[in-house]
Design an enzyme around this catalytic site. Sequence first.
Site, short mmCIF file in Angstrom:
data_model
loop_
_atom_site.label_atom_id
_atom_site.label_comp_id
_atom_site.label_asym_id
_atom_site.label_seq_id
_atom_site.Cartn_x
_atom_site.Cartn_y
_atom_site.Cartn_z
N CYS A 80 0.68 -1.14 -0.08
CA CYS A 80 -0.01 -0.07 0.00
C CYS A 80 0.82 1.26 0.00
O CYS A 80 1.98 1.36 0.53
CB CYS A 80 -0.97 0.10 1.19
SG CYS A 80 -2.40 -1.25 1.04
N HIS A 81 0.23 2.26 -0.53
CA HIS A 81 0.96 3.58 -0.67
C HIS A 81 0.81 4.31 0.64
O HIS A 81 -0.24 4.24 1.15
CB HIS A 81 0.57 4.42 -1.79
CG HIS A 81 0.84 4.00 -3.16
ND1 HIS A 81 0.20 3.04 -3.84
CD2 HIS A 81 1.95 4.25 -3.95
CE1 HIS A 81 0.75 2.76 -4.81
NE2 HIS A 81 1.95 3.37 -5.09
N ASP A 131 -11.63 -7.39 21.66
CA ASP A 131 -10.48 -7.21 22.73
C ASP A 131 -11.21 -6.51 24.00
O ASP A 131 -10.75 -7.23 24.82
CB ASP A 131 -9.35 -6.17 22.10
CG ASP A 131 -8.45 -6.05 23.37
OD1 ASP A 131 -7.92 -7.15 23.94
OD2 ASP A 131 -8.10 -5.03 23.72
#
Length: 160
Positions: A80-81, A131
């Site tokens: 990814c950029h 979580d």
Amino acid sequence: MSEPSLSHIDANGNAAMVDVSDKQITKRTATAQSIVVLGNEIMQHLAGNEIPTKKGPVFQTAIIAGTMAAKKTWDLIPLCHPLALENCKITITINEMNEVVIQCTTTITSKTGVEMEALTGASVAALTIYDMCKAMSHAIVIKETKLISKTGGKNDFTSK
């Protein structure tokens, strides 16, 4: 009709970042969604639009975590950029089946899209809910994460 090609594979079959240098700068948006099934044991603690816990407010914490993750997508997904998001909005609602629905919408004016950022934001928000709620029950299911829509690139997309 030609076969679709994988954009992250070069002519030699090696992994490669997509070259966006010749693309046009446009306003690009993407919306992704994750659905989390918490079950009655956890949902009974829902007070208004939040689940309060000793760790803090579940949904507000998930929104912050998802936003932070969307901004760090390039750190997590290798090809990814690195992008400077202009906006990231995460909403959390409860649907008619008593499931938690997370929607993450990302926006940028750039040469590349932001669907991975939206998907990352929705996913990490879902993981954060897991979580924060696991002390009440481990019978939590992150049911689906999917792209809902994207605009501004070569091809717009809306899921059916």
